[in-house]
Design a protein around this motif. Sequence first.
Motif, PDB file in Angstrom:
ATOM      1  N   LYS A  76       0.815  -1.210   0.000  1.00  0.00           N
ATOM      2  CA  LYS A  76       0.000   0.000   0.000  1.00  0.00           C
ATOM      3  C   LYS A  76       0.853   1.267   0.000  1.00  0.00           C
ATOM      4  O   LYS A  76       0.357   2.363  -0.292  1.00  0.00           O
ATOM      5  CB  LYS A  76      -0.916   0.002   1.227  1.00  0.00           C
ATOM      6  CG  LYS A  76      -1.939  -1.129   1.238  1.00  0.00           C
ATOM      7  CD  LYS A  76      -2.795  -1.058   2.502  1.00  0.00           C
ATOM      8  CE  LYS A  76      -3.821  -2.189   2.534  1.00  0.00           C
ATOM      9  NZ  LYS A  76      -4.626  -2.145   3.784  1.00  0.00           N
ATOM     10  N   GLY A  77       2.134   1.125   0.357  1.00  0.00           N
ATOM     11  CA  GLY A  77       3.023   2.286   0.391  1.00  0.00           C
ATOM     12  C   GLY A  77       2.749   3.207   1.559  1.00  0.00           C
ATOM     13  O   GLY A  77       3.034   4.408   1.496  1.00  0.00           O
ATOM     14  N   ILE A  78       2.181   2.681   2.666  1.00  0.00           N
ATOM     15  CA  ILE A  78       1.871   3.508   3.836  1.00  0.00           C
ATOM     16  C   ILE A  78       2.300   2.788   5.113  1.00  0.00           C
ATOM     17  O   ILE A  78       2.499   1.572   5.125  1.00  0.00           O
ATOM     18  CB  ILE A  78       0.358   3.813   3.928  1.00  0.00           C
ATOM     19  CG1 ILE A  78      -0.443   2.496   4.026  1.00  0.00           C
ATOM     20  CG2 ILE A  78      -0.112   4.644   2.746  1.00  0.00           C
ATOM     21  CD1 ILE A  78      -1.918   2.707   4.315  1.00  0.00           C
ATOM     22  N   THR A  79       2.457   3.552   6.176  1.00  0.00           N
ATOM     23  CA  THR A  79       2.747   2.964   7.486  1.00  0.00           C
ATOM     24  C   THR A  79       1.427   2.679   8.192  1.00  0.00           C
ATOM     25  O   THR A  79       0.570   3.567   8.325  1.00  0.00           O
ATOM     26  CB  THR A  79       3.604   3.918   8.337  1.00  0.00           C
ATOM     27  OG1 THR A  79       4.851   4.134   7.675  1.00  0.00           O
ATOM     28  CG2 THR A  79       3.865   3.311   9.709  1.00  0.00           C
ATOM     29  N   GLU A  80       1.263   1.441   8.633  1.00  0.00           N
ATOM     30  CA  GLU A  80       0.053   1.052   9.375  1.00  0.00           C
ATOM     31  C   GLU A  80       0.387   1.043  10.867  1.00  0.00           C
ATOM     32  O   GLU A  80       1.380   0.451  11.291  1.00  0.00           O
ATOM     33  CB  GLU A  80      -0.423  -0.325   8.907  1.00  0.00           C
ATOM     34  CG  GLU A  80      -0.845  -0.343   7.450  1.00  0.00           C
ATOM     35  CD  GLU A  80      -1.285  -1.730   6.968  1.00  0.00           C
ATOM     36  OE1 GLU A  80      -2.074  -1.786   6.014  1.00  0.00           O
ATOM     37  OE2 GLU A  80      -0.822  -2.731   7.552  1.00  0.00           O
ATOM     38  N   TYR A  81      -0.448   1.690  11.646  1.00  0.00           N
ATOM     39  CA  TYR A  81      -0.189   1.845  13.076  1.00  0.00           C
ATOM     40  C   TYR A  81      -0.997   0.831  13.889  1.00  0.00           C
ATOM     41  O   TYR A  81      -2.130   0.501  13.556  1.00  0.00           O
ATOM     42  CB  TYR A  81      -0.520   3.273  13.526  1.00  0.00           C
ATOM     43  CG  TYR A  81       0.315   4.315  12.815  1.00  0.00           C
ATOM     44  CD1 TYR A  81       1.588   4.627  13.282  1.00  0.00           C
ATOM     45  CD2 TYR A  81      -0.160   4.949  11.666  1.00  0.00           C
ATOM     46  CE1 TYR A  81       2.373   5.572  12.619  1.00  0.00           C
ATOM     47  CE2 TYR A  81       0.622   5.894  10.999  1.00  0.00           C
ATOM     48  CZ  TYR A  81       1.883   6.196  11.484  1.00  0.00           C
ATOM     49  OH  TYR A  81       2.652   7.115  10.823  1.00  0.00           O
ATOM     50  N   GLY A  82      -0.374   0.344  14.939  1.00  0.00           N
ATOM     51  CA  GLY A  82      -1.072  -0.572  15.842  1.00  0.00           C
ATOM     52  C   GLY A  82      -1.326  -1.945  15.247  1.00  0.00           C
ATOM     53  O   GLY A  82      -2.324  -2.591  15.556  1.00  0.00           O
ATOM     54  N   VAL A  83      -0.419  -2.397  14.377  1.00  0.00           N
ATOM     55  CA  VAL A  83      -0.559  -3.715  13.757  1.00  0.00           C
ATOM     56  C   VAL A  83      -0.100  -4.788  14.742  1.00  0.00           C
ATOM     57  O   VAL A  83       0.844  -4.572  15.515  1.00  0.00           O
ATOM     58  CB  VAL A  83       0.285  -3.803  12.465  1.00  0.00           C
ATOM     59  CG1 VAL A  83       0.166  -5.177  11.835  1.00  0.00           C
ATOM     60  CG2 VAL A  83      -0.148  -2.722  11.492  1.00  0.00           C
TER      61      VAL A  83
END
Length: 693
Positions: A409-416
């Motif tokens: 997705k090219g994004i940082t996912e938080y709380g994974v």
Amino acid sequence: KDIRIKRVPTGLAWQLADELEKRIPLKDVYFARRKDKTVEKWAVRDILDDEGKMNTDFKDVVLSFAPSSALKALAQDALGVKDDDLLLFTDIEVDRKWLPVESGWAPWALSEQFARPGAWQGTWPEVIKYHIVHWEFHTLARTYARKDVEYTYGLYEFFGRPQAGDNDSELACMVAAVRWKGFKVNIEKIKKLRAEAIISSKKVATDPKKVRDYVFSLMTKEEILSTYKESYSKHGSTDKATLEAIEKNLMVDCEDCEGEGHFPGKGENGENVKCDACKGKGEKRHPAADRAKEVIEARAATKEVEMYDKIIQAGRLHAGFKVIGALSGRMSGDSGLNPQAIKKTTVVRECFELAPDGYILCGGDFESFEIMIAIANYNDEGLYKEVTEVHPCPVCKTTGKIDKFNKKKGITEYGVKCDECEGTGQMKKKIHGLFAEALFPDEDYESILLTKGSVDDLYGKGKTGVFSQLFGGDDNTLVRKVRISKEDAQEASERWKRKYPGIKKAQQKIFNAFQSMRQPNGPGSRVYWHTPDEKIETMLGFPRYFTLENAICKALFDLAEKPPKEWEKVKIRVSRNKDKEQWAAGAVRSALFGAAFGVQGCNTRAATNHVIQGTGAGITKTVQRRIWDLQPAGITPFRVMPMNIHDEIHAPCLPEMVEIVAETVNTAVEEFKAVVPLLSLPWGSNLRTWADK
């Protein structure tokens, strides 16, 4: 594998081959697939020098096997059937123009309509009438068929009337039945993958001549020789082993730091500063390594296209297996399409729904299967404690969650959810990280774990290293696989065995059993023979025999110890190694000892491997067999459809069988915990695709 006596002085090469022919009697069954059975078994072969020219000073003497497990070959060997009494299939077969067009990956006649016009043209429905007439009226053919039955009964008696119903026999029936039924595949997704694979396959040329120009043109002769000398002697082979050796091992000094790994005195306080370009290693990947990787990937993509074509033709996955595909007892792929070679990536395995309409997919993958078997085999209390105690997770700091960059997705996912502790905040140490501690004594488990997935992945190196040790590798294997010095490899091995003495004890036991030649006074001293064991068994009692290897090894040793006196009359001085000159007879002795030690090393590695992989094969097959036992005999609908891929078991089944299958699997796994206490097979029901196991 071939037994190769390397660099024998040309003046004695043919005498050596003749002497080996006389000294080592070998059964015909080991060479039954040779086209010309009259030629001598030991062959003298040319050696190519570094320039690709024939080396006139030395030859290799090679024994190449071509064994057969065909019924006729076994009847000759075990029952003493004579050549004159033996009918061959080529003597009685149907006229070859009536042989059917058929494909193992698409086992029904209509699948061939894609290859030629006319639904039945050339397939069984069209030609079977000619086979019926042939086998009904051809006298010799009927005799041949009758002999098949007689030989089978004869072998049954020869092996002491073995009891029916063993796992391998039952699974052979299962594989045939389930292969015919076939597993469901999303053909539209497969077609998309095929289109992508075609593009990947054409990124670089893959034919040998162009690959040589593309990869080797960036390398010096010395680099080619140091990477994979044996393949280079074949005029620069571009086979997979050579390209992998280049891709994994070929490095070049870092230009920025001139190979130092740091810049002396460049820090604020005059300290050394680590070179960012090479991460302090002093070396970087050679440009040829990247090209070798490109070729490997392009060739793999070509193979993918071939596999996708077969699945598209069939419309399903008809998974064929050899039930005893290896001496360890593990299965291997068969029937023109190897299911075990299907890529493990999610995007590929999502294409395989496996469960036919009306069925539910169940399955699981043994957790750290071979590691858990090895831990049980080592029986080391300290190691067992290390991998079972619970510790706070250093990756997520016990929160169970991390911030993670999603490349797709090219994004940082938080709380994974943290993968390391699976969201619990607590984790158990793994043997990969523990071995990395032995490799890198200045690091602790936490710092090693935090390098996971980075450019300098110490955890990954620990994983590579520990697997090499599980399967009989030595210090040289660590040097090659982990890219550390010989001295560091030896020290790491000693640290590992000191910390976990059970490992040393288990490995020493195999060493004592199969090290037939020993040099108590060190390399270069006299070699003494010690009678090795004939076999080794898995933790479940499945044996692998080394009778043939031991016999050849002893013959090579005896000949090296006491060669024919006439060889000493050949007064030629040769140099097998650049720093040592010998008489021809002495050089032959050295070559014989080298070959014998080579056979012995293979035996030791195979024995070590057998204990681990053979035990895994026995466990997997038993669980699979238990599932298959739920299928009624006779002509009934499939209730279960088990399939084994390495350490995975998949079992599409009818809805009413889901809980029964899960209970059957859990019961079987619990029984094996008496042998492998940490054994675990997380079992899933109602899975969407193969990717969800």
